[in-house]
Design a protein around this motif. Structure first.
Motif, PDB file in Angstrom:
ATOM      1  N   CYS A  89       0.836  -1.208   0.000  1.00  0.00           N
ATOM      2  CA  CYS A  89       0.000   0.000   0.000  1.00  0.00           C
ATOM      3  C   CYS A  89       0.868   1.255   0.000  1.00  0.00           C
ATOM      4  N   MET A  90       1.903   1.278   0.825  1.00  0.00           N
ATOM      5  CA  MET A  90       2.790   2.443   0.881  1.00  0.00           C
ATOM      6  C   MET A  90       3.581   2.597  -0.420  1.00  0.00           C
ATOM      7  N   TYR A  92       2.638   1.551  -3.397  1.00  0.00           N
ATOM      8  CA  TYR A  92       1.721   2.002  -4.435  1.00  0.00           C
ATOM      9  C   TYR A  92       1.388   3.483  -4.272  1.00  0.00           C
ATOM     10  N   SER A  93       1.208   3.935  -3.048  1.00  0.00           N
ATOM     11  CA  SER A  93       0.882   5.348  -2.818  1.00  0.00           C
ATOM     12  C   SER A  93       1.999   6.265  -3.302  1.00  0.00           C
ATOM     13  N   SER A  94       3.232   5.879  -3.050  1.00  0.00           N
ATOM     14  CA  SER A  94       4.344   6.715  -3.518  1.00  0.00           C
ATOM     15  C   SER A  94       4.462   6.665  -5.039  1.00  0.00           C
ATOM     16  N   ALA A  96       1.976   6.125  -7.103  1.00  0.00           N
ATOM     17  CA  ALA A  96       0.812   6.819  -7.652  1.00  0.00           C
ATOM     18  C   ALA A  96       1.076   8.315  -7.763  1.00  0.00           C
ATOM     19  N   ALA A  97       1.865   8.862  -6.865  1.00  0.00           N
ATOM     20  CA  ALA A  97       2.222  10.279  -6.953  1.00  0.00           C
ATOM     21  C   ALA A  97       2.999  10.552  -8.240  1.00  0.00           C
TER      22      ALA A  97
END
Length: 114
Positions: A89-90, A92-94, A96-97
């Motif tokens: 999750c972390m 992917y979040s980075s 995604a930015a």
């Protein structure tokens, strides 16, 4: 709604956008390729890691061995799945930015008419 409010809405919404042209553009194809290059391996890893626990516990006894403090490897593996989910999750979040930056580039090209 006043005329001024309608005019503000019209200015915010792009008119006459050719979505087919955008989908066929090089930056959009690059965005899709980058996302695919990232999401596919990550998804395959997640599925393999996730289904390994039920498969190993159903068809073998390898995870029944004690790991430490009276806990078996099955419990360690199950806990690792929570850690893996948060880590993915972390990650992917980075990532995604970075995808958002590519999207902004595409949006700027649309607004500038290129």
């Amino acid at each position: 709604m006043s005329l001024q409010g309608t005019q503000a809405q019209t200015e915010q919404q792009p008119q006459d956008i050719d979505y087919t042209e955008i989908a066929q553009s090089a930056p959009f194809k690059r965005l899709l390729a980058e996302k695919r290059k990232f999401i596919l391996p990550l998804s395959l890893f997640f599925l393999a890691f996730y289904f390994t626990l039920p498969i190993l516990t159903a068809y073998s006894t390898v995870l029944n061995q004690q790991a430490f403090l009276g806990m078996t490897w099955a419990w360690v593996f199950a806990f690792a799945q929570f850690v893996m989910t948060w880590a993915l999750c972390m990650i992917y979040s980075s990532k995604a930015a970075k995808f958002d930056v590519l999207v902004e580039d595409i949006m700027q090209q649309i607004k500038s008419g290129r």
